[in-house]
Scaffold this motif. Structure first.
Motif, mmCIF file in Angstrom:
data_model
loop_
_atom_site.group_PDB
_atom_site.id
_atom_site.type_symbol
_atom_site.label_atom_id
_atom_site.label_comp_id
_atom_site.label_asym_id
_atom_site.label_seq_id
_atom_site.Cartn_x
_atom_site.Cartn_y
_atom_site.Cartn_z
ATOM 1 N N PRO A 116 0.793 -1.232 0.000
ATOM 2 C CA PRO A 116 0.000 0.000 0.000
ATOM 3 C C PRO A 116 0.826 1.283 0.000
ATOM 4 C CG PRO A 116 -0.199 -1.168 2.098
ATOM 5 C CD PRO A 116 0.472 -2.104 1.141
ATOM 6 N N PHE A 117 0.550 2.105 -1.003
ATOM 7 C CA PHE A 117 1.119 3.444 -1.155
ATOM 8 C C PHE A 117 2.644 3.454 -1.314
ATOM 9 C CE2 PHE A 117 -3.008 4.036 0.800
ATOM 10 C CZ PHE A 117 -3.550 5.042 0.009
ATOM 11 N N GLY A 184 -2.235 -6.702 0.068
ATOM 12 C CA GLY A 184 -3.212 -5.639 -0.123
ATOM 13 C C GLY A 184 -4.505 -5.935 0.614
ATOM 14 N N LEU A 188 -6.392 -3.699 3.471
ATOM 15 C CA LEU A 188 -7.751 -3.206 3.254
ATOM 16 C C LEU A 188 -8.736 -3.714 4.300
ATOM 17 C CD1 LEU A 188 -7.937 -3.488 -0.635
ATOM 18 C CD2 LEU A 188 -7.911 -1.382 0.716
ATOM 19 N N ASN A 239 -6.560 5.180 -5.525
ATOM 20 C CA ASN A 239 -5.957 3.845 -5.504
ATOM 21 C C ASN A 239 -5.050 3.687 -4.288
ATOM 22 O OD1 ASN A 239 -3.160 4.650 -6.221
ATOM 23 N ND2 ASN A 239 -4.038 5.111 -8.222
ATOM 24 N N ILE A 240 -4.808 2.418 -3.917
ATOM 25 C CA ILE A 240 -3.936 2.156 -2.772
ATOM 26 C C ILE A 240 -2.498 1.940 -3.207
ATOM 27 C CG2 ILE A 240 -5.823 1.157 -1.425
ATOM 28 C CD1 ILE A 240 -4.337 -1.601 -1.866
ATOM 29 N N SER A 241 -2.270 1.913 -4.510
ATOM 30 C CA SER A 241 -0.915 1.774 -5.044
ATOM 31 C C SER A 241 -0.919 2.229 -6.489
ATOM 32 C CB SER A 241 -0.433 0.326 -4.947
ATOM 33 O OG SER A 241 0.867 0.190 -5.492
ATOM 34 N N TRP A 305 -9.386 10.461 2.078
ATOM 35 C CA TRP A 305 -8.492 9.414 1.592
ATOM 36 C C TRP A 305 -7.128 9.480 2.279
ATOM 37 C CZ3 TRP A 305 -9.471 5.009 -0.435
ATOM 38 C CH2 TRP A 305 -8.473 4.259 -1.064
ATOM 39 N N VAL A 308 -6.514 6.943 4.878
ATOM 40 C CA VAL A 308 -6.101 5.621 4.403
ATOM 41 C C VAL A 308 -4.588 5.595 4.188
ATOM 42 C CG1 VAL A 308 -6.422 3.875 2.612
ATOM 43 C CG2 VAL A 308 -8.360 5.302 3.326
ATOM 44 N N GLU A 309 -4.068 6.657 3.592
ATOM 45 C CA GLU A 309 -2.621 6.730 3.374
ATOM 46 C C GLU A 309 -1.863 6.783 4.692
ATOM 47 O OE1 GLU A 309 0.638 9.184 0.658
ATOM 48 O OE2 GLU A 309 -1.501 9.684 0.566
ATOM 49 N N ALA A 312 -1.532 3.452 6.074
ATOM 50 C CA ALA A 312 -0.552 2.646 5.350
ATOM 51 C C ALA A 312 0.837 2.793 5.961
ATOM 52 C CB ALA A 312 -0.519 3.048 3.874
#
Length: 349
Positions: A116-117, A184, A188, A239-241, A305, A308-309, A312
């Motif tokens: 992720p990220f 991933g 999540l 997106n996560i990546s 968002w 979320v980062e 990560a």
């Protein structure tokens, strides 16, 4: 061919070859037999047409009969999760996939696929491997494993959600059954996502029947290429990546037995494939967002968002604690993120 039939016939063929060798007349040294490899990709047929088939076709042509690689698609001979062991045994000779999905027994496998990220753009992956030291770390890790050689990494597409229902907030992720990659999926799950593992070829039907609510397995290019855009309705632009990190692997004995010019040819074919994917995905991610016509785009606000980062980076620290080598990789990733932010546009906005 069924996997069981393949393995059985491979065993019978081996016995027959051994018997023939005992009675065969001596062959003149100039009459070299063609080297044959079986290579299995992570991709299904439609996707393989882009991510590897051009490479294998070109290699076979350039090898001029000295070597032929037979290409097999996802799960065609061996389930993806068993690919590493199959290479070690010599059941298959080479693999195109990611370390995470094939169950590679190395600590750095967790960083493959969609960590992720770890990346924002596809160019981040080759930059990290070739200029920030990841290549040497991967070589060190695989030198500790018998039977499989890591040959090199490349970048694929980003990891976005394609879903049956719209995602417009982080809360909308809760309870969604999503086909995704191992690491991933673990990340999540912190946001209520329920990771689901299925054979790649079963995903489209599972989306049609409602067994899956969506996928977090690719960018929009693959959604259109493989048919997932026909059975989902929405595409989340967050997106996560920014890029899937995939690699090529080979059975060590088979790799070391190749003459140097064929090793060089295969490495060149990998570079060619990596380059093709860089521009194919870069084209496709914009093209299908603007001209695809099947998926409605949704977005989660940047400020939301960011949570979320931020999570990560906590996840990174947990992974770093698993081993000194993992800690080294995480330190590199943090240095890279800091460098890109300081560099500013166009590296980071």
């Amino acid at each position: 061919m069924k996997r069981r039939e393949f393995i059985t016939k491979a065993g019978i063929a081996g016995l027959a070859a051994a018997g023939a060798a005992a009675v065969a007349p001596a062959v003149h040294a100039s009459q070299k037999s063609t080297i044959k490899w079986r290579l299995q990709t992570y991709a299904g047929p439609a996707l393989a047409e882009h991510v590897i088939k051009p490479q294998i076709d070109a290699f076979n042509k350039a090898a001029q009969g000295e070597m032929v690689i037979e290409l097999y698609n996802s799960d065609q001979l061996v389930p993806t999760s068993e690919l590493f062991r199959a290479m070690q045994r010599g059941t298959i000779d080479a693999v195109q996939s990611d370390d995470d999905s094939i169950g590679a027994p190395v600590d750095v496998a967790v960083f493959a696929a969609y960590f992720p990220f770890a990346s924002r753009y596809s160019l981040d992956v080759p930059t990290l491997f070739n200029h920030y030291g990841l290549k040497e770390i991967w070589e060190e890790a695989y030198s500790e494993v018998k039977g499989v050689s890591w040959l090199g990494a490349g970048a694929w597409d980003p990891c976005n959600f394609a879903t049956r229902e719209p995602i417009r907030s982080v809360n909308d992720l809760k309870g969604k059954r999503v086909f995704t990659f191992p690491t991933g999926g673990r990340f999540l799950s912190r946001f209520g996502v329920v990771p689901v593992t299925l054979p790649w070829e079963d995903v489209q039907v599972a989306l049609q029947t409602g067994e899956l609510d969506g996928i977090a397995w690719s960018g929009i290019t693959e959604c259109y290429t493989v048919g997932w855009a026909d059975v989902t309705k929405y595409y989340l632009t967050n997106n996560i990546s920014g890029a899937w990190a995939g690699s090529y692997f080979a059975n060590t004995d088979k790799w070391e037995a190749l003459p140097e010019h064929l090793k060089t040819l295969f490495n060149l074919s990998m570079d060619s494939s990596n380059y093709y994917r860089l521009h194919w995905y870069w084209w496709g991610e914009a093209h299908y967002r603007t001209k695809g016509g099947k998926l409605e785009l949704t977005s989660i606000p940047d400020a939301e968002w960011q949570t979320v980062e931020d999570e990560a980076f906590k996840f990174w620290d947990e992974i770093a604690a698993k081993s000194p080598r993992n800690a080294k990789v995480v330190a590199i990733l943090k240095e890279y993120v800091d460098t890109m932010r300081k560099a500013g546009k166009p590296y980071r906005y």
